[in-house]
Write an enzyme that holds these catalytic residues in place. Structure first.
Site, PDB file in Angstrom:
ATOM      1  N   GLY A  95       0.825  -1.201   0.000  1.00 53.87           N
ATOM      2  CA  GLY A  95       0.000   0.000   0.000  1.00 53.87           C
ATOM      3  C   GLY A  95       0.860   1.253   0.000  1.00 53.87           C
ATOM      4  N   GLY A 112       2.401   4.744   1.294  1.00 52.39           N
ATOM      5  CA  GLY A 112       2.683   5.318   2.599  1.00 52.39           C
ATOM      6  C   GLY A 112       4.012   4.902   3.187  1.00 52.39           C
ATOM      7  N   GLU A 155      -0.604  -1.561  -6.806  1.00 45.14           N
ATOM      8  CA  GLU A 155      -1.347  -0.450  -7.409  1.00 45.14           C
ATOM      9  C   GLU A 155      -0.480   0.790  -7.544  1.00 45.14           C
ATOM     10  OE1 GLU A 155      -4.794  -0.070  -4.870  1.00 45.14           O
ATOM     11  OE2 GLU A 155      -3.646   0.873  -3.287  1.00 45.14           O
ATOM     12  N   ASN A 173      -8.266   8.701   4.755  1.00 47.78           N
ATOM     13  CA  ASN A 173      -8.130   8.774   3.299  1.00 47.78           C
ATOM     14  C   ASN A 173      -9.199   7.955   2.575  1.00 47.78           C
ATOM     15  OD1 ASN A 173      -5.772  10.276   3.748  1.00 47.78           O
ATOM     16  ND2 ASN A 173      -4.528   8.423   3.806  1.00 47.78           N
ATOM     17  N   GLY A 223      -7.182   0.401  -2.238  1.00 45.57           N
ATOM     18  CA  GLY A 223      -7.143  -0.948  -2.789  1.00 45.57           C
ATOM     19  C   GLY A 223      -6.933  -2.014  -1.729  1.00 45.57           C
TER      20      GLY A 223
END
Lengths: 502, 502
Positions: free
Chosen positions: B263, B265, B288, B378, B382
């Protein structure tokens, strides 16, 4: 008599008593048994296991397709045979032991058990015990009224016990379509693109050397315990029919709708039953279990094909179905649950899924499993597989339970199985909430107005207004969010104390 | 200068100012804009919209791939242009309006937005605004640093505005692979079986007649705001590396592992960064978003291929990447997010997914989105697509936040994004909990012992013991379950009042 059902002659001398077969299962083993929503479970070996447990230590991990009938889970639980259980169950005695922490229950998405087995994420199956109609000349196993995980258990286990059930008509042969995804990293697309498509074999292809014992049985499946439709479930069916008709008129669905899935149980069965009198035609099902309503829809000519992993019928419909298979044969198919519930196929086909909620919250999160947020009912089953990948994910529930003392619409569900992302439509007997494209605050207004019981509507509205005043995407009063559940637990009702006093 | 980037000559006279292009967007419209995790967003038209909103009513539904950079969401939110927003955002100003209930935010699984658009479940896109590197001789659009939903928006919208960004090197051409599932009920399997496989076109194929305006821009993407690794994130990476190594030694994973997803971050980026010094080789990503760590892994020769929907880098790495594309071209691919996040492909490939949790509860349910259970951070992004379909679903978080006043491991998460069914591994700086095949009570013991911060461990253990005494599959004290969150809200700490007094 039974020999004609064991077409590979050298297997004839594998026929033994249930007790002899059960001796292959030893303390500490992992056992994979056939059975899915009470259909196609083993009828003798489980009881032999329970008998043996009276005289020696015998604790196993028991995996199945889904729930078992014939009180198998009850008897095994009472005999203390079950140390661990997955991925689903629905027996009152076993449930009690699970909730007491005496049996470790691993509640799983039904599509995932075999995936995890195959990749070594969970302990391997030592012995598979699988009900069959017959064994082919090459040693292939022809399942009975369910496929579930039987095929995978048989293929992955070191030893296989086959129960040949003489009560199952040989005409079941040909109803099954056995196929699996291959092990990663060489997996190809699953070629299935329509519910009626055959992509596999009509039997479970295993090395006959693995068949260590064959037991002959003659016993029916347990009948479905779904209740007949009542005023409430008829009303839920009516709201959903009206909505689907509206979608057809708006050009968003064809009169054949999309392939249908319905969860096991009274409400989903009743909703499907409601389609008998609908204007929809050429309907298809791609589901995990076929219930009475499926047979009614086939008889009424509404349904042109039904694919599932099991057939679970009430006693009367079971007989009608099993002894008139020629009427249904070309319009039915039973698949492994990994295929009936596979995300790849579900997303491709784009189903309308209808599953039952224990409770929903005002934002559309759904609890399918945990009574009071803590005590397991049955398990998540296939509801997550279907709801997540649906074209249209519908959850149905009656708006109240316990004579009105429990509201099925609550400020916050005490356990989440399906998040708001996976819930498009909620239907109760009062109406339908269409949540597509709505933000949580909009979802709340719609759910409260359309689905909540009138006696709880104002209370929910009041909670939502006070929570909204504090802000947030999903407003809540955390100190109050679960108070309805606490109220029911402590006072026997979700109605507030002052309302009772008044 | 720009004309060589518009290879279909008859489109040259479509070049207009941003204000003229923005005039195509009218009050009440639904607008689909490019942009995914700050990459490849439009650089001029959004600001023209904001300017216009100062003089006339202009409120739109804004859809994107994921988050936007360049303060677009801030500026549009301040100008009150955004009435509805989906499926993801990460801007502080917009977030404030969402949590105040002034903007309706529809938080979606990133794979689903286009599916819902295509099937008419949500309102259609009136105008698409898409950043491009160039337009081909047939009118095809070559995206820039992200694909996201741009291709689908452009193909489904009635009108398309293209922003050609001269700051984006032409060498980006060829990096994209554009392909979609066809509309149901005629959908075929998606033929992708490996991260490096091309199944589509290097441009978005649309009817050039739909291109209503072209705007020339010259502006960089906003840099990634991921922080560099620190002691805590390095420790998380270490625990995960040790675990993966153990799985390889046990024969459950190959030294190439499974395709990786991480992810966006700081923590996930740091975890991937930790693989630079690992013994794994020939790694692949099917993710992603590609972050700094991806480039580092490629440079270090650990990673042989990376597929994603966007490239989001810090300023320094962005320049290095964008002006040395030839070094990376054969080892990178950008896809539509419907393909990068598609359940069909994810389940087939069997990923190791690494996503960040805001908080986890003792049973392994994860909150990824809602601070205090109510306020949107946020969005789910995904994470649900990946975690649900993973071979191994890993969630990472630091064990505490706010200087220790918040425990990331709590009795009950105040909002559920991922249920225990979809969470295999939890890692904090203190250790790793391997939850595969465990029942909830076993999960609790493992999570508390391995992941909780020492200052909260005994408190969690005490909660679990008292809850277990009351029974249940998932024991809870409902009246206390959310009290830690209430404590932080009211007293500024999850530590109990008496501990503070002591």
């Amino acid at each position: 008599m039974y020999k004609e059902r064991i077409r590979l002659a050298r297997l004839h001398d594998k026929v033994v008593s249930a007790d002899e077969a059960a001796a292959l299962i030893r303390d500490g083993m992992t056992v994979g048994m056939s059975g899915f929503t009470r259909a196609g479970d083993c009828k003798e070996v489980p009881f032999a296991l329970a008998r043996r447990a009276a005289t020696e230590p015998l604790r196993i991990t028991l995996m199945t397709g889904a729930s078992l009938g014939n009180d198998i889970d009850r008897v095994l639980a009472e005999a203390d045979v079950i140390a661990r259980r997955l991925p689903f169950q629905s027996d009152a005695t076993l449930r009690r032991k699970i909730n007491a922490g005496e049996v470790m229950f691993i509640d799983q998405h039904l599509s995932e058990t075999v995936e995890q087995l195959r990749s070594g994420q969970i302990a391997p199956v030592d012995v598979a015990v699988v009900e069959a109609v017959a064994i082919t000349g090459q040693g292939g196993i022809i399942p009975s009224t369910s496929v579930g995980n039987s095929a995978s258990f048989a293929m992955l286990a070191r030893k296989v016990i086959v129960e040949i059930n003489l009560n199952m008509p040989l005409e079941l042969e040909g109803l099954h379509d056995i196929c699996f995804p291959v092990q990663r990293p060489h997996r190809q697309p699953i070629p299935l693109i329509a519910p009626e498509q055959r992509i596999g074999l009509p039997y479970i292809p295993i090395d006959p050397e693995k068949i260590a014992a064959i037991v002959i049985t003659a016993k029916d499946d347990s009948p479905s315990n779904a209740l007949p439709p009542d005023a409430g479930t008829r009303s839920i069916a009516g709201h959903l029919n009206d909505f689907l008709l509206h979608e057809v008129r708006a050009g968003k669905l064809s009169p054949a709708l999309q392939p249908l899935q319905a969860g096991i149980g009274t409400i989903a069965n009743a909703v499907l039953h409601g389609l008998v009198d609908s204007p929809f035609r050429d309907l298809k099902m791609y589901s995990e279990v076929l219930q009475d309503s499926t047979i009614e829809l086939l008889d009424a000519g509404r349904l042109s094909f039904a694919s599932a992993s099991s057939v679970t019928l009430t006693r009367e419909v079971y007989r009608r179905f099993l002894y008139n298979l020629d009427r249904y044969r070309s319009r039915l198919l039973l698949r492994p649950q990994e295929i009936s519930n596979h995300p790849e196929i579900l997303r491709r086909l784009g189903l309308i899924t209808i599953n039952t909620a224990l409770e929903c919250d005002i934002y559309g999160n759904v609890n399918s499993t945990h009574v009071g947020g803590t005590h397991m009912m049955n398990g998540i089953g296939g509801s997550g597989d279907f709801a997540r990948n649906a074209h249209l994910s519908v959850f149905v529930t009656k708006s109240v339970a316990k004579g009105g003392d429990v509201s099925s619409i609550v400020p916050m569900v005490a356990h989440v199985d399906h998040t708001e992302h996976d819930v498009d439509i909620i239907v109760t007997e009062h109406g339908l909430a269409d949540l597509r494209g709505l933000a949580p605050r909009e979802r709340a207004r719609t759910i409260i107005a359309n689905c909540a019981d009138p006696q709880y509507r104002e209370l929910l509205g009041d909670y939502f207004r006070r929570a909204s005043a504090r802000g947030g995407q999903t407003p809540h009063l955390l100190e109050e969010a679960l108070s309805w559940h606490v109220g029911f637990r402590d006072r026997g009702t979700m109605q507030p104390a002052q309302a009772l006093a008044a």
